[in-house]
Every structure is written in structure tokens, then in C-alpha cells.
Design an enzyme around this catalytic site. Structure first.
Site, mmCIF file in Angstrom:
data_model
loop_
_atom_site.group_PDB
_atom_site.id
_atom_site.type_symbol
_atom_site.label_atom_id
_atom_site.label_comp_id
_atom_site.label_asym_id
_atom_site.label_seq_id
_atom_site.Cartn_x
_atom_site.Cartn_y
_atom_site.Cartn_z
ATOM 1 N N GLY A 32 -2.883 -2.200 10.367
ATOM 2 C CA GLY A 32 -1.787 -2.295 9.421
ATOM 3 C C GLY A 32 -0.428 -1.951 9.976
ATOM 4 O O GLY A 32 -0.298 -1.171 10.919
ATOM 5 N N HIS A 37 0.860 -1.183 0.000
ATOM 6 C CA HIS A 37 0.000 0.000 0.000
ATOM 7 C C HIS A 37 0.898 1.235 0.000
ATOM 8 O O HIS A 37 1.594 1.501 0.982
ATOM 9 C CB HIS A 37 -0.899 0.007 1.241
ATOM 10 C CG HIS A 37 -1.800 -1.181 1.338
ATOM 11 N ND1 HIS A 37 -3.086 -1.192 0.841
ATOM 12 C CD2 HIS A 37 -1.588 -2.419 1.869
ATOM 13 C CE1 HIS A 37 -3.625 -2.384 1.062
ATOM 14 N NE2 HIS A 37 -2.735 -3.141 1.681
ATOM 15 N N HIS A 60 1.146 3.982 8.246
ATOM 16 C CA HIS A 60 0.244 4.978 8.831
ATOM 17 C C HIS A 60 1.080 6.025 9.556
ATOM 18 O O HIS A 60 2.257 5.787 9.873
ATOM 19 C CB HIS A 60 -0.728 4.317 9.820
ATOM 20 C CG HIS A 60 -1.712 3.385 9.198
ATOM 21 N ND1 HIS A 60 -2.752 3.827 8.415
ATOM 22 C CD2 HIS A 60 -1.808 2.030 9.228
ATOM 23 C CE1 HIS A 60 -3.457 2.779 7.995
ATOM 24 N NE2 HIS A 60 -2.900 1.683 8.470
ATOM 25 N N ASP A 114 2.048 -7.045 2.618
ATOM 26 C CA ASP A 114 0.930 -6.193 3.013
ATOM 27 C C ASP A 114 1.455 -4.927 3.702
ATOM 28 O O ASP A 114 0.916 -4.479 4.718
ATOM 29 C CB ASP A 114 -0.052 -6.941 3.918
ATOM 30 C CG ASP A 114 -1.355 -6.175 4.152
ATOM 31 O OD1 ASP A 114 -1.635 -5.220 3.394
ATOM 32 O OD2 ASP A 114 -2.085 -6.501 5.104
ATOM 33 N N HIS A 172 -3.073 -12.288 2.319
ATOM 34 C CA HIS A 172 -2.711 -12.352 3.755
ATOM 35 C C HIS A 172 -3.526 -13.379 4.558
ATOM 36 O O HIS A 172 -4.312 -13.032 5.441
ATOM 37 C CB HIS A 172 -2.804 -10.985 4.405
ATOM 38 C CG HIS A 172 -3.991 -10.135 4.002
ATOM 39 N ND1 HIS A 172 -5.272 -10.616 3.871
ATOM 40 C CD2 HIS A 172 -4.060 -8.812 3.735
ATOM 41 C CE1 HIS A 172 -6.079 -9.627 3.525
ATOM 42 N NE2 HIS A 172 -5.364 -8.522 3.436
#
Length: 457
Positions: free
Chosen positions: A332, A69, A317, A313, A240
Site C-alpha cells: 500500500g 483507508h 503505513h 486506495d 483498483h
């Protein structure tokens, strides 16, 4: 256009699972492509040639992560395509596939093209976008998958949530099957999922909402049935994976079709829900950490070939978000820059599998999943993407030194073994941690922070 330098990598243990190579030999890259593999190789063109001594190291196809991400567009305070690419290179990854749960979502061809433009500006790792399967990722109306495929989408997903409606999912499978692209499912029944952590004694003790394993198993089972209904024409991939039940469902489905695949992430191989016991939000994941029994089942699935892909994954943040109370903090963790030694700890040091199998799960298996024909192997003519790994290098994970923006790492301060010492992308050495190993003209970053300085210029 100037000719690219020739790079000769000598003395390393070359592991190329596709071509069944596992021997100490040399690799030559010329004009951005693999030129030859063999002992006593010599540069094709001595002008500007580089020689890298990989003695004591593994020389592998460039590592590929099919699940990251990078947050851009819309959440650039967390990560950008450029800083995410720097994190990838620092972790030994030459190629990554970024998920579409950005804001706005990657749900049209213009946004797919945007990812490629930003990756080209960064000029670090290869970044391949995964398009949203439904418009806005709302699970109601199919996106323009054909146009996104033409723009370069390598697969489709609504990652961050499942395609919950069975009718819509049936259409998604039909469309991806026609396009020859993989669908990557975030396996979570929304009516049962969404808790703060795994349902169980630890959640009860902490007073946190539980997320039962069956939420994952139900979506896996439903999608396998839909795939079977369509004759397994589409590639379907479970992201995942975390549950023993899910592993068994995939195992049985793969007896019917190899188009059903699954992946495992570092945190779901090394951490359990009990690690959430002090309310540290760096242990809050989506899907959540499960039990030791689930970990054992996932590793067993890796050993017997049920699970064929390792993917991080990587989910950065901001510190402010992760400092919220556990129930309110986002799911996450970051993963790119420490994934390799963590996989080694879970799988190599435990004698579950050997290096060639682990490298296959991080290179050729990943490349084949998303259709990257010239990546994941060292066949002459393939792209000159190579990772050099020191498998015996002991180091301490320090998230504060990472190249990416995120610091939300539960493995901070862990002692690990195994380090990517060089990352070569398209015949360009993007990172070389030990400059004493290289001869010839070069101006190669040696630390992750140097990658960021390069971006600023």
C-alpha cells in the site's frame, strides 16, 4: 444557530458533468447549499460574505474518493479519521469512503456510527463508512448489513481480501441488492494471489514471489457470473483494477448491465512492476503493479467508459513498517494529496480524455455509485461542496509536507502539473492555498500543515 457565510466564486471555468455545464461563470453557495450558477451573481446576504476569484481555474463539484483507508479504529499510528480527513481536504477531496479493514473491522452499526462521530469531531471532509460484508471480514458469515445501512453505511466490502467463497458471495449480492447498496470487491483469488509483486521476469530476477494476473481475473469472472445469475439486481464494483483481462471482462459485462463497474488508481496508471527493481517498498501494492500493456488496457477502458471511477486506495503505513525488506513490508501507498495531478499526468496530458470526463469520474460517477444524491454536482440545492483547481500550476510532490500521517509515497519528488487551490465543504472554505484570491471575512488554512494545527485546537 448562526447563518453560514455566502460564498461567491467568480471568473472560474465551471465544470458540472451532471448538468452538462462547462463555461466561465459564477457559483454562489448560501447556507451550505448551492444557491445558483450564472454570470454576474451577487451574494444573497452581504453580511460575512466571501468572494473567491477563480480566474484561470476549474470550479468543480467537490471531489469524491470512494476508496480510502483511514485505519481507525485500531491502527491510529498509521492514520486517523481526523488526519485522513486533513489529507483529503489538502488533495481537494470533499468526501471520501473509508474501507472496513480496521481492527476491529467496521462490521456492526456501532462502528459505523463511530466513524461518523470521529469525522464530525474533525470537521474537515465528509467521511462515509463502507461496512464489512462478512463478520470480521473472514468471509464466512454475513454481517448485519441491514443495521449498518440504517447507521449510514454507503456500501459494503471486505477490502484487503476478496469474499472467496462463492456461496457466501452469492448471499452478499442478494443482500446488497435488497438493501440497494453497492458491493466493492477486492478482486484476488486467495489461492493464487498474495505474492510480493506481479508474476513475471522482474519478480524472477529479484527472487520475489509472483502474483499472477489470473488471480484478479478469476474473481471478476466469478462475480460477474453470480451477478448474472441473480439478474444483475445488485451493484457490483471492482476495486483498483490492474489487468487487461479484467478490463475486457468488465467491458463485456457492462453490455448486459450498468450495475457492473470498476475503478482505477493513480499508481496503476503510471507505474509498472519494473519500478520494484531496486526493492523500494513504496512500490509494493495490493494488487501489485503490472505491465505497460496492462496500463494501456486500463486507459483504454477509461476512454471507452468501461472503467467509470477514479479512486486512490489511500493506504498509509508507518515508516518502520515500510523499512522492512520487500517481502515482509506491508502493501500500500498514500494517494489523497497527490492524486489529482497524477490523474492529470496519466489521462489529460496524454490526451486520453479531457477535464470534464476526468472530473465526472471523480465526482458524479462516484456519488452515484454510493448513493450520495446531494453530492457530485452543482444543481441548486445540492450540498455546497466545491473544489477549485489550478490546472496549470507546476509543483513538486513532497510527501514530507503532507497533512496525513503516511509518507509511503512512490511519487515523492515528482514534478507534476495541476493543484487544488481551494476545498469547500458544506459551504465552509476548509483550505485556500492562495489567500489573495479571497475577499471578505475569513480565517482559512493555506497549507496542509495548518489543517493539522486546526485539529489540535
Amino acid at each position: 444557530m448562526p447563518r453560514m457565510a455566502t460564498i461567491t466564486i467568480t471568473n472560474g471555468r465551471v465544470i458540472d458533468p451532471l448538468n452538462n455545464i462547462d463555461e466561465v461563470t459564477d457559483v454562489v453557495i448560501h447556507d451550505g447549499k448551492i444557491k445558483k450558477i450564472g454570470k454576474k451573481s451577487s451574494p444573497v446576504n452581504t453580511d460575512g460574505a466571501q468572494i473567491i476569484d477563480a480566474g484561470g481555474c476549474l470550479v468543480t463539484p467537490g471531489l469524491i474518493d470512494v476508496h480510502v483507508h483511514f485505519r481507525e479504529p485500531g491502527q491510529e499510528e498509521k492514520e486517523t479519521i481526523a488526519t485522513g480527513s486533513a489529507a483529503a481536504v489538502a488533495g481537494g477531496f470533499t468526501s471520501v469512503c473509508c474501507m472496513p479493514n480496521t481492527n476491529p473491522a467496521l462490521d456492526d452499526d456501532g462502528r459505523i456510527d463511530f466513524v461518523y462521530q470521529q469525522a464530525a469531531r474533525a470537521n474537515l471532509a465528509n467521511v462515509f463508512p463502507v461496512g464489512a460484508a462478512t463478520k470480521g471480514r473472514d468471509g464466512k458469515e454475513l454481517s448485519e448489513m441491514g443495521l449498518m445501512t440504517q447507521a449510514g453505511a454507503v456500501g459494503f466490502s471486505d477490502d484487503g481480501c476478496a469474499v472467496a467463497n462463492a456461496s457466501v458471495m452469492n448471499k452478499v449480492l442478494a443482500q446488497t441488492g435488497m438493501l440497494g447498496k453497492v458491493f466493492m470487491q477486492h478482486c484476488e483469488d486467495p489461492e493464487l494471489g498474495g505474492g510480493a509483486m506481479n508474476a513475471g521476469p522482474t519478480a524472477t530476477r529479484l527472487g520475489l514471489s509472483g502474483w499472477p494476473r489470473v488471480a484478479e481475473d478469476l474473481i471478476i469472472q466469478r462475480d460477474i457470473l453470480l451477478s448474472k445469475y441473480q439478474g444483475f439486481k445488485a451493484k457490483w464494483h471492482a476495486q483498483h483494477m490492474t489487468t487487461a483481462g479484467g478490463v475486457e471482462l468488465i467491458r463485456e459485462a457492462r453490455k448486459l448491465s450498468n450495475n457492473i463497474t470498476g475503478e482505477a488508481s493513480p499508481h496503476h496508471l503510471l507505474l509498472t512492476d519494473e519500478d520494484c527493481g531496486n526493492y523500494n517498498t513504496n512500490y509494493k501494492m495490493n494488487p501489485p503493479l503490472r505491465s505497460k500493456d496492462d496500463i494501456n488496457a486500463i486507459i483504454e477502458g477509461i476512454v471507452d467508459g468501461t472503467i467509470t471511477i477514479l479512486a486512490t486506495d489511500h493506504a498509509p503505513h508507518t515508516s518502520e513498517e515500510k523499512e522492512l525488506e520487500f517481502a515482509a513490508a506491508p502493501y500500500g501507498i498514500i494517494g489523497l494529496e497527490c492524486a489529482l495531478p497524477l490523474y492529470a499526468k496519466a489521462l489529460i496530458e496524454s490526451d486520453a480524455i479531457d477535464w470534464p470526463k476526468m472530473i465526472a469520474m471523480m465526482t458524479i460517477n462516484s456519488a452515484q455509485l454510493v448513493g450520495l444524491q446531494n453530492k457530485g454536482h452543482l444543481t441548486p440545492g445540492a450540498d455546497g461542496d466545491i473544489t477549485i483547481i489550478d490546472p496549470k500550476h507546476d509543483w513538486t510532490i513532497d510527501a514530507n509536507t503532507f497533512a496525513g500521517k503516511g509518507r509511503n509515497c512512490p511519487f515523492h519528488s515528482w514534478q507534476v502539473t495541476g493543484l487544488p487551490i481551494a476545498t469547500i465543504v458544506g459551504g465552509h472554505t476548509k483550505l485556500l492555498r492562495d489567500p489573495n484570491r479571497i475577499t471578505g471575512d475569513h480565517n482559512t488554512p493555506t497549507e496542509p500543515q495548518d489543517l493539522l494545527k486546526q485539529l489540535q485546537h
